[in-house]
Design an enzyme around this catalytic site. Structure first.
Site, PDB file in Angstrom:
ATOM      1  N   GLU A 185       2.267 -24.730  55.096  1.00 55.39           N
ATOM      2  CA  GLU A 185       1.178 -25.103  54.184  1.00 55.39           C
ATOM      3  C   GLU A 185       1.092 -26.626  54.041  1.00 55.39           C
ATOM      4  OE1 GLU A 185       2.120 -22.756  50.696  1.00 55.39           O
ATOM      5  OE2 GLU A 185       0.880 -21.112  51.398  1.00 55.39           O
ATOM      6  N   GLU A 265      -0.111 -14.987  54.540  1.00 62.87           N
ATOM      7  CA  GLU A 265       0.422 -14.662  53.213  1.00 62.87           C
ATOM      8  C   GLU A 265      -0.661 -13.941  52.423  1.00 62.87           C
ATOM      9  OE1 GLU A 265       2.123 -17.829  50.947  1.00 62.87           O
ATOM     10  OE2 GLU A 265       3.568 -18.407  52.491  1.00 62.87           O
TER      11      GLU A 265
END
Length: 635
Positions: A185, A265
């Site tokens: 991320e 995710e």
């Protein structure tokens, strides 16, 4: 299905009408850009995966959790590797016991699960400092997650150890790792340093080869996808149940016009901070959105599938408007509970998966047995300031001004700062942390008498009285380093001077406290007669240790420890640090105790460090069920 783009479905499902040819050599895993899918051994492949963190699950339960994931119908798991878990001291690497990554990979392989590996070096994961080791902060101006020379040198040394261990486990080399994430991320981080990402890409390719699928994962915004992606790393996206699926995958398509749709995710639940309400994500929403993504042919990883526990000091923290520490439980409202038990959510997910692939036959393994062992009475061992010979055997470091945890090379837990009052304080005098320099909580005593506390961002001043020369003890607790965002350079301890009235406090003795080492070494073995709690009628205030024993039972089953009317602290059972408790702030009210920690033949030693106020009854309760939502004033 109304929200699902028919065009996306048609494009992505083209993959599954494609008849590929087997790549020579037999084992391969690759991206088919023409047909928008993964290819496994030359054939179209869609993964249905769940996140599991070996660092949050006792190793004797790894197999149990993996089998339950397999029996739900998953064909893959997603795994983080926390750098600080394996290199807590610079240059010293630990891959044994609960850190035996290769054993975990092998168990997954035996179970029939492929692996999506996320080796960082930064992982977030609500884990201490996002998995980065705190010793990096010894370089005071280091820019983490960037091309900063000190940082790059440290991470390059680490990856030179980790990635060669991983290489034999790649699917193309006969193992079960089908893809490897580079960083994590990164688009959420302010640095946006493409040179850093290029360096990582070079390292991963050097150690893992040209054929492994490398990917990135980023949040569902243009900014995150822009800063987090890099040519040569397949860009994937993450989002939860309240997201427009079509818009999210269209965003991925803007960065990866061809290739498989991937939600790396998909949030089945959420984390808790101390002071939050317990997070819950609706079962029906999870099932519906999962079904829609799988219908599109998307590859999905559910985060988390089992969360586990932040044992010891491994919880992370967030700092948006203020510092917020993550609780000990990482239950995450996941399909498998903190104790690894199948939930209604798991059964609903299995019903969805059944519509897309054949799931293994046979029963779902049951919940591990639980037992309510009942009450255990504790006795006071002593105040921290009276136990320094045991807890800090090398004695204090003397310094004119306070030193941080990092300067003292004690990265976790607690340190004691001691000085004397510079003058008589007959009236209440403010003790001030003017630069918000208490990271994260400071428990203040004068001549052993508890006065109160200072707390980062919220309590920057308290009043004390005393006489010139009185001893002031300030026990400082590291509540977990920030794991996300721009404030991950999260130093601990007293970061700046404290002011008493108009005086800057100086001439400190600083005691690093090796509490875990003392307890693992068998302390405390007994308590002195005068500390018996049999006549205790008032609460005991201030940082103190208590101990008691749970007599052996012929059962060593999982249980849950409740500290009703205790305030805040840490618990060890048989030398193992279960984590923090803070029932007054909540929401978590019980600590998970894995059954195999308990002895069936010897007394089980329970040690409690209570930081603020212990109840007069000095009892704790071992229950057969968790309580993660509170505080419950009635129980």
């Amino acid at each position: 299905m109304a929200a699902v783009s028919l065009l996306l479905v048609a494009v992505n499902l083209a993959c599954f009408s494609f008849s590929g040819t087997l790549v020579s050599g037999g084992r391969s895993f690759s991206i088919d850009y023409k047909n928008n899918c993964f290819l496994k051994d030359g054939k179209p492949f869609q993964y249905i995966s769940g996140s599991i963190h070996y660092s949050r699950i006792p190793p004797y339960y790894w197999k149990d959790r993996l089998v339950k994931m397999y029996m739900t119908g998953l064909n893959a798991i997603q795994v983080y590797v926390p750098w600080n878990f394996h290199e807590a001291v610079q240059g010293v690497h630990n891959f044994t016991g609960d850190r035996d990554l290769e054993r975990f990979l092998d168990l997954a392989n035996q179970t029939g699960l492929l692996v999506i590996l996320r080796p960082g070096p930064y992982i977030c994961a609500e884990w201490e400092m996002g998995g980065l080791p705190a010793w990096l902060l010894q370089k005071p101006n280091i820019i983490l997650r960037s091309a900063d020379t000190d940082y790059v040198q440290a991470l390059s040394s680490w990856l030179a150890v980790l990635l060669p261990k991983v290489k034999p486990w790649l699917y193309i080399n006969g193992g079960n790792i089908i893809s490897v994430q580079v960083e994590n991320e990164y688009g959420s981080y302010y640095a946006c340093d493409y040179n850093y990402m290029r360096h990582l890409r070079t390292l991963f390719r050097f150690f893992l080869g040209e054929d492994v699928v490398l990917f990135t994962t980023d949040g569902n915004t243009d900014k995150e996808m822009t800063c987090g992606t890099l040519e040569g790393l397949y860009a994937t996206i993450d989002f939860g149940t309240d997201t427009n699926i079509t818009e999210a995958f269209n965003r991925q398509r803007r960065f990866e016009p061809r290739g498989p749709l991937v939600n790396s995710e998909f949030y089945t639940g959420w984390l808790d901070h101390w002071g939050d309400q317990h997070a819950v994500v609706d079962v029906q929403k999870v099932s519906r959105v999962l079904g829609e993504m799988l219908t599109m042919g998307a590859n999905v990883n559910m985060y988390m599938f089992e969360g586990g526990t932040n044992f010891g000091y491994w919880n992370g923290a967030d700092h948006d408007t203020r510092f917020r520490s993550v609780v000990t439980s990482y239950d995450y409202d996941a399909p498998l509970s903190e104790a690894g038990d199948p939930t209604e959510k798991l059964l609903a997910i299995r019903d969805v998966i059944k519509q897309f692939r054949e799931i293994p036959s046979g029963p779902m393994p049951p919940a591990t047995p639980k037992f309510a062992y009942g009450f255990v009475k504790l006795k006071k061992v002593g105040n921290i300031s009276g136990l320094l010979d045991t807890l800090s055997p090398l004695g204090p470091v003397k310094s004119q001004y306070p030193l941080t945890f990092e300067e003292m090379k004690q990265y976790y837990g607690y340190m004691l700062y001691q000085t004397t009052l510079p003058r008589d304080l007959s009236e209440s005098t403010p003790l001030i942390s003017p630069l918000n320099g208490v990271h994260d909580r400071a428990y203040v005593s004068i001549n052993g008498v508890f006065q109160g506390l200072l707390e980062r961002d919220t309590v920057l001043v308290m009043n004390i009285t005393g006489q010139q020369g009185d001893t002031m003890d300030i026990l400082v607790e590291n509540m977990g380093r920030v794991n996300f965002g721009s404030k991950i350079n999260d130093y601990k301890g007293l970061l700046s001077n404290l002011i008493l009235g108009k005086d800057v406090l100086t001439d400190w003795k600083i005691y690093p406290l090796d509490i875990d080492g003392a307890i693992a070494g068998g302390w405390p073995v007994s308590v002195s007669p005068q500390s018996s709690a049999s006549t205790q009628t008032e609460p005991i205030v201030g940082p103190s240790f208590y101990m008691g024993t749970l007599q052996p039972n012929n059962l060593a089953w999982d249980t849950f420890l409740k500290l009703k009317e205790w305030t805040k602290g840490q618990v060890w059972i048989n030398g193992v640090n279960l984590g923090r408790y803070w029932p007054a702030r909540g929401p978590q009210q019980t600590l998970y105790v894995p059954g195999p920690l308990l002895s069936t033949t010897l007394p089980n030693n329970i040690t409690v460090l209570e930081l603020e106020k212990a109840p007069a009854h000095l009892r704790i309760l071992l229950m057969d069920r968790p309580q993660l939502s509170g505080p419950d004033k009635k129980s």
